[in-house]
Design a protein around this motif. Sequence first.
Motif, mmCIF file in Angstrom:
data_model
loop_
_atom_site.group_PDB
_atom_site.id
_atom_site.type_symbol
_atom_site.label_atom_id
_atom_site.label_comp_id
_atom_site.label_asym_id
_atom_site.label_seq_id
_atom_site.Cartn_x
_atom_site.Cartn_y
_atom_site.Cartn_z
ATOM 1 N N THR A 63 58.015 83.439 4.592
ATOM 2 C CA THR A 63 57.358 83.731 5.858
ATOM 3 C C THR A 63 56.852 82.402 6.416
ATOM 4 O O THR A 63 56.771 81.410 5.698
ATOM 5 N N GLN A 64 56.515 82.397 7.692
ATOM 6 C CA GLN A 64 55.951 81.192 8.305
ATOM 7 C C GLN A 64 54.810 81.611 9.217
ATOM 8 O O GLN A 64 54.940 82.587 9.963
ATOM 9 N N CYS A 65 53.707 80.865 9.145
ATOM 10 C CA CYS A 65 52.564 81.115 10.010
ATOM 11 C C CYS A 65 52.361 79.934 10.935
ATOM 12 O O CYS A 65 52.448 78.783 10.503
ATOM 13 N N LEU A 66 52.096 80.228 12.203
ATOM 14 C CA LEU A 66 51.847 79.198 13.204
ATOM 15 C C LEU A 66 50.665 79.611 14.072
ATOM 16 O O LEU A 66 50.519 80.783 14.414
ATOM 17 N N GLY A 67 49.864 78.639 14.446
ATOM 18 C CA GLY A 67 48.759 78.865 15.371
ATOM 19 C C GLY A 67 48.339 77.549 15.987
ATOM 20 O O GLY A 67 48.453 76.497 15.357
ATOM 21 N N SER A 68 47.884 77.603 17.217
ATOM 22 C CA SER A 68 47.452 76.373 17.886
ATOM 23 C C SER A 68 45.991 76.092 17.568
ATOM 24 O O SER A 68 45.209 77.004 17.304
ATOM 25 N N LEU A 69 45.645 74.832 17.597
ATOM 26 C CA LEU A 69 44.258 74.428 17.421
ATOM 27 C C LEU A 69 43.610 74.281 18.791
ATOM 28 O O LEU A 69 44.305 74.152 19.803
ATOM 29 N N ASN A 70 42.312 74.286 18.839
ATOM 30 C CA ASN A 70 41.537 74.051 20.061
ATOM 31 C C ASN A 70 41.765 75.097 21.142
ATOM 32 O O ASN A 70 41.629 74.812 22.332
ATOM 33 N N GLY A 71 42.155 76.310 20.764
ATOM 34 C CA GLY A 71 42.257 77.398 21.733
ATOM 35 C C GLY A 71 43.371 77.273 22.743
ATOM 36 O O GLY A 71 43.308 77.899 23.806
ATOM 37 N N GLN A 72 44.403 76.526 22.438
ATOM 38 C CA GLN A 72 45.491 76.297 23.386
ATOM 39 C C GLN A 72 46.486 77.464 23.405
ATOM 40 O O GLN A 72 46.959 77.915 22.366
ATOM 41 N N GLU A 73 46.842 77.922 24.607
ATOM 42 C CA GLU A 73 47.856 78.964 24.785
ATOM 43 C C GLU A 73 49.242 78.369 24.571
ATOM 44 O O GLU A 73 49.489 77.214 24.912
ATOM 45 N N ASP A 111 43.441 81.965 20.115
ATOM 46 C CA ASP A 111 42.423 82.490 19.205
ATOM 47 C C ASP A 111 43.022 83.373 18.106
ATOM 48 O O ASP A 111 42.349 84.225 17.537
ATOM 49 N N CYS A 112 44.310 83.180 17.812
ATOM 50 C CA CYS A 112 44.985 83.973 16.794
ATOM 51 C C CYS A 112 46.134 83.147 16.218
ATOM 52 O O CYS A 112 46.355 82.019 16.646
ATOM 53 N N PHE A 113 46.845 83.720 15.260
ATOM 54 C CA PHE A 113 48.069 83.078 14.802
ATOM 55 C C PHE A 113 49.120 84.137 14.551
ATOM 56 O O PHE A 113 48.818 85.332 14.546
ATOM 57 N N ILE A 114 50.361 83.705 14.389
ATOM 58 C CA ILE A 114 51.438 84.633 14.083
ATOM 59 C C ILE A 114 51.987 84.329 12.698
ATOM 60 O O ILE A 114 51.995 83.189 12.250
ATOM 61 N N LYS A 115 52.391 85.397 12.030
ATOM 62 C CA LYS A 115 53.130 85.281 10.779
ATOM 63 C C LYS A 115 54.498 85.871 11.044
ATOM 64 O O LYS A 115 54.625 87.029 11.446
ATOM 65 N N MET A 116 55.532 85.059 10.885
ATOM 66 C CA MET A 116 56.889 85.543 11.096
ATOM 67 C C MET A 116 57.468 86.014 9.771
ATOM 68 O O MET A 116 57.312 85.352 8.742
#
Length: 164
Positions: free
Chosen positions: A74-84, A111-116
């Motif tokens: 699986t892979q998780c991704l999320g932006s830092l600093n609240g970036q869309e 304000d979240c992340f995704i797990k693929m």
Amino acid sequence: MPKLVTRQQITAIPITEANFQPYGQLITASLDGKVFDETDAALNLRHGTPRFYIMRLHHRGRVFNKITRHNLCTQCLGSLNGQEWFMAVCPPSTKTEPEIDRLKAFRIPGDCFIKMEVGTWHAGPYFDSQVIDFYNLELSDTNVVDHFTHNFSTKQNLEFEIVD
């Protein structure tokens, strides 16, 4: 004579738990002390050493012609600093190419992340800012031994643009 590449637009939709489910999980904040349940990221990192790092990406725009999948984790991704940001995905399948008719683009708030899920085809992250830092959880050798890319421009003479 080079073949002409056709650009198709894909409208980004706001991500929700339900509409992202065929591709993975949307993970949002929970209260400290919450017990583990189905709202937590169900990770598969058993085929190697996990790697959690911050990757700095420079202006990516919203146009792409390649999509990638990882079959071992699986892979998780999320932006830092609240970036869309934006991500285009196709669900995992046993086919060797992504199913274009199932290609979706998501607008993901900062304000979240995704797990693929294992095998989810993905193109991105894409964004309009000059630079965004992303945290990334995958295996230490994912981009060496588990990186399968499909090139739409060479195989179907296509590229895609994520639009609002």
